[in-house]
Design a protein around this motif. Structure first.
Motif, short mmCIF file in Angstrom:
data_model
loop_
_atom_site.label_atom_id
_atom_site.label_comp_id
_atom_site.label_asym_id
_atom_site.label_seq_id
_atom_site.Cartn_x
_atom_site.Cartn_y
_atom_site.Cartn_z
N SER A 32 5.20 72.77 88.96
CA SER A 32 5.00 73.37 90.28
C SER A 32 3.97 74.49 90.16
N PRO A 33 2.70 74.17 90.28
CA PRO A 33 1.67 75.20 90.15
C PRO A 33 1.87 76.34 91.14
N PRO A 34 1.90 77.59 90.66
CA PRO A 34 2.08 78.71 91.59
C PRO A 34 0.86 78.89 92.49
N ALA A 35 1.13 79.30 93.72
CA ALA A 35 0.05 79.62 94.65
C ALA A 35 -0.65 80.89 94.17
N ASP A 36 -1.77 81.21 94.76
CA ASP A 36 -2.54 82.38 94.35
C ASP A 36 -1.76 83.69 94.45
N ASP A 37 -0.79 83.73 95.37
CA ASP A 37 -0.02 84.97 95.54
C ASP A 37 1.36 84.90 94.86
N GLU A 38 1.55 83.95 93.93
CA GLU A 38 2.81 83.80 93.21
C GLU A 38 2.63 84.02 91.72
N THR A 39 3.74 84.29 91.05
CA THR A 39 3.73 84.40 89.60
C THR A 39 5.04 83.83 89.08
N VAL A 40 5.16 83.67 87.80
CA VAL A 40 6.39 83.19 87.16
C VAL A 40 7.04 84.38 86.48
N ILE A 41 8.31 84.62 86.79
CA ILE A 41 9.04 85.72 86.17
C ILE A 41 10.30 85.17 85.50
N ARG A 42 10.86 85.98 84.61
CA ARG A 42 12.12 85.63 83.95
C ARG A 42 13.21 86.54 84.50
N ILE A 43 14.35 85.94 84.82
CA ILE A 43 15.51 86.68 85.31
C ILE A 43 16.63 86.46 84.30
N PRO A 44 17.21 87.53 83.75
CA PRO A 44 18.29 87.36 82.78
C PRO A 44 19.53 86.74 83.43
N VAL A 45 20.26 85.94 82.67
CA VAL A 45 21.46 85.28 83.16
C VAL A 45 22.48 86.30 83.68
N ARG A 46 22.48 87.49 83.12
CA ARG A 46 23.42 88.52 83.58
C ARG A 46 23.20 88.89 85.05
N MET A 47 22.10 88.47 85.62
CA MET A 47 21.79 88.77 87.02
C MET A 47 22.34 87.71 87.99
N VAL A 48 22.95 86.65 87.48
CA VAL A 48 23.40 85.55 88.34
C VAL A 48 24.32 86.04 89.46
#
Length: 65
Positions: A32-48
């Motif tokens: 899923s290629p991100p749009a120009d105004d998007e990025t890929v981030i990591r969210i820790p499982v502890r945040m579920v």
């Protein structure tokens, strides 16, 4: 993480996380290629649990707008 209810499109979840490394961004971009105004981030499982609560709050706010 929080819910922004002051957007023209309706409530949005706002997430803060660590920027994913280049390999992860590349792998995500294949699916899923991100749009120009998007990025890929990591969210820790502890945040579920917080994510669930924020989703519930966003959903509830959406029905009130």
């Amino acid at each position: 993480m929080w819910v922004d209810t002051d957007t023209a499109e309706g409530p949005e979840l706002v997430l803060q996380g660590k920027t994913a490394d280049a390999a992860t961004r590349s792998a995500c971009g294949q699916d899923s290629p991100p749009a120009d105004d998007e990025t890929v981030i990591r969210i820790p499982v502890r945040m579920v649990d917080q994510i669930r609560k924020a989703c519930d709050a966003a959903e509830a706010a959406g029905t009130q707008l």
